[in-house]
Design a protein around this motif. Sequence first.
Motif, short mmCIF file in Angstrom:
data_model
loop_
_atom_site.label_atom_id
_atom_site.label_comp_id
_atom_site.label_asym_id
_atom_site.label_seq_id
_atom_site.Cartn_x
_atom_site.Cartn_y
_atom_site.Cartn_z
N MET A 51 0.82 -1.21 0.00
CA MET A 51 0.00 0.00 0.00
C MET A 51 0.85 1.26 0.00
O MET A 51 0.58 2.21 -0.75
CB MET A 51 -0.95 0.01 1.20
CG MET A 51 -1.80 1.26 1.31
SD MET A 51 -2.95 1.50 -0.08
CE MET A 51 -4.31 0.46 0.45
N ASP A 52 1.90 1.29 0.83
CA ASP A 52 2.72 2.51 0.88
C ASP A 52 3.44 2.75 -0.44
O ASP A 52 3.59 3.90 -0.88
CB ASP A 52 3.70 2.47 2.05
CG ASP A 52 4.65 1.27 2.00
OD1 ASP A 52 4.40 0.32 1.23
OD2 ASP A 52 5.66 1.30 2.73
N THR A 53 3.85 1.68 -1.10
CA THR A 53 4.51 1.81 -2.41
C THR A 53 3.52 2.33 -3.45
O THR A 53 3.82 3.24 -4.22
CB THR A 53 5.07 0.45 -2.87
OG1 THR A 53 6.04 0.00 -1.92
CG2 THR A 53 5.70 0.56 -4.25
N LEU A 54 2.33 1.75 -3.45
CA LEU A 54 1.29 2.17 -4.39
C LEU A 54 0.94 3.64 -4.20
O LEU A 54 0.83 4.40 -5.17
CB LEU A 54 0.05 1.29 -4.21
CG LEU A 54 -1.17 1.60 -5.07
CD1 LEU A 54 -0.84 1.48 -6.55
CD2 LEU A 54 -2.32 0.65 -4.70
N GLN A 55 0.76 4.04 -2.95
CA GLN A 55 0.41 5.43 -2.66
C GLN A 55 1.51 6.39 -3.14
O GLN A 55 1.22 7.42 -3.76
CB GLN A 55 0.18 5.61 -1.16
CG GLN A 55 -1.09 4.94 -0.66
CD GLN A 55 -1.20 4.98 0.85
OE1 GLN A 55 -0.20 4.91 1.57
NE2 GLN A 55 -2.42 5.08 1.36
N LYS A 56 2.75 6.05 -2.85
CA LYS A 56 3.87 6.92 -3.23
C LYS A 56 4.02 7.01 -4.75
O LYS A 56 4.28 8.08 -5.30
CB LYS A 56 5.17 6.40 -2.61
CG LYS A 56 5.26 6.61 -1.11
CD LYS A 56 6.53 6.00 -0.54
CE LYS A 56 6.58 6.15 0.97
NZ LYS A 56 7.79 5.49 1.56
N GLU A 57 3.85 5.88 -5.43
CA GLU A 57 4.02 5.89 -6.89
C GLU A 57 2.91 6.68 -7.57
O GLU A 57 3.16 7.46 -8.49
CB GLU A 57 4.09 4.47 -7.42
CG GLU A 57 5.37 3.75 -7.02
CD GLU A 57 5.61 2.48 -7.81
OE1 GLU A 57 4.99 2.30 -8.88
OE2 GLU A 57 6.44 1.65 -7.36
#
Length: 239
Positions: free
Chosen positions: A124-130
Amino acid sequence: MKGNGIEVGKCTPPVKDIIYIYRRSLRHFGDPMWWPGDNPWEIAVGAVLTQNTSWVNVEKTLRRMKTMGLFTPEDIRDSPLDVLAETIRPSGYFNQKARKLKVLSEWVIKRCGGDITRARSLRMDTLQKELISLWGIGQETRDSIILYALDLPTFVVDRYTVRILRRFGFDLPGRYEDAVEYIKALVEGISSSTQFLNRLHALFVLLGKNYCGREPLCRRCPLNSRCEMAKSVFKNEKK
């Protein structure tokens, strides 16, 4: 909350108020059945197109895109920018939105092989940042894509939500961005059910559009028995 494992009696006052707003609004409006779309990519495209415009204009734009054969990520990537912009003209800010759709399409092609649902496998944190790093994708659009297109648990906070909760009596941070973060943390702590998060956001939109606009219609609002602004309005009417 029934169906989400929440015992209301043990909740803090802000959580109880969110649950009250959810239940009362759901009884009033029924299930909003939001977000409309034939597939996850169409929902993601709609999340970009709906920026600063009405859903009626988005629907018109989506129909034009389908008619012109500009709908898959590859179609959008390969289309001349001016052709895409003219196609999405009904959505407003069409030159900017054409660029935004191209940027999002490039990301989906490179990161997900052209299938946006593959983004569900990302942390989730990767998806949000990207997503937030993409040009033209702000927090509200990002969270709409994550919740509605990918069916992953995040809460979409918009200006309707902040306005309604301030008027209701929530002690929100003064800065809009801080208020958004507070509300997201509060709501996401209540339940990770995407159905709950989906419905609650849609219900806030319905409340904002129908009753809690710049000029509030407190007398008609389904929340008026608990809302601090409504109580104040009714008190002043008696003077």
